[in-house]
Design an enzyme around this catalytic site. Sequence first.
Site: not given
Length: 258
Positions: A65, A74-76, A187-188, A197, A199
Amino acid sequence: MELQFHKYQGTGNDFIIVDNRLDIFPKNNTNLIEQLCDRRFGIGADGLLLLENDKSADFKMVYFNADGKIGSMCGNGGRCLVAFAKDLGIVQKEASFEASDGNHRASVSGKQVALKMSDVGRISKKRNAYFLDTGSPHHVQLSKDLNSMDVVKEGRRIRYGIYGEKGSNVNFVEQLAPDSFWVRTYERGVEDETYSCGTGVTAVALAMHFSSKTEADRIHIKTKGGDLWVTFKAAKKGYEDVVLEGPATFVFKGTIRW
Ligand SMILES: N[C@@H](CCC[C@H](N)C(=O)O)C(=O)O
């Protein structure tokens, strides 16, 4: 030290990507990664991705992060890393990679990358929200007048107030049509609103189906950074064959010294 890097973005969720197949990147240097992601004193990004060798898959994905700490799935970022691997010639139209939540397969068609996400077994109902893990933890709540919401203030309150230091990502949702939703995400690990985001939108699609807000199994999600689609199948428990699809594009490459 000198570092060659690439910048990619998936619907405005942007990443520094490093080819670390020689395993020379200083992964334990949290301050360095945070500085590289800083939008004033560094390259600027929501996160940093390493592409590494893997004994069985085409490659391994390591995600940090913007706070410099190792992240969850991380999906993207996964979609951008597949686009990078294709641009490097490591993969063609199909790819498989290992990530923090296991193996993922993906397919590339032009600028679009479709990423198979992990199955989701459990969605828990909170007072006015849902909580599920799509490779990263997500709080999902329907909101009125999303346009005027202070996402950072509200998102931070929930992220720390309900989920403590470990935290969760926080997604605010407005339904646009029977199979379409608008999502804004705190987003954390970025500790800010991101333009999208992966996910997170995956969590929103599944939570909206789970709560019967939609009967569709292919859902359009509008984000600040563009459009994403999530398809899935209801399983005996939860959801399977979950696929996140959208654009993933090269922005620039460069060298940074420190
Ligand atoms: N933007 C990512 C989410 C990355 C992980 C998240 N910041 C967390 O720490 O849970 C995505 O596209 O999924």
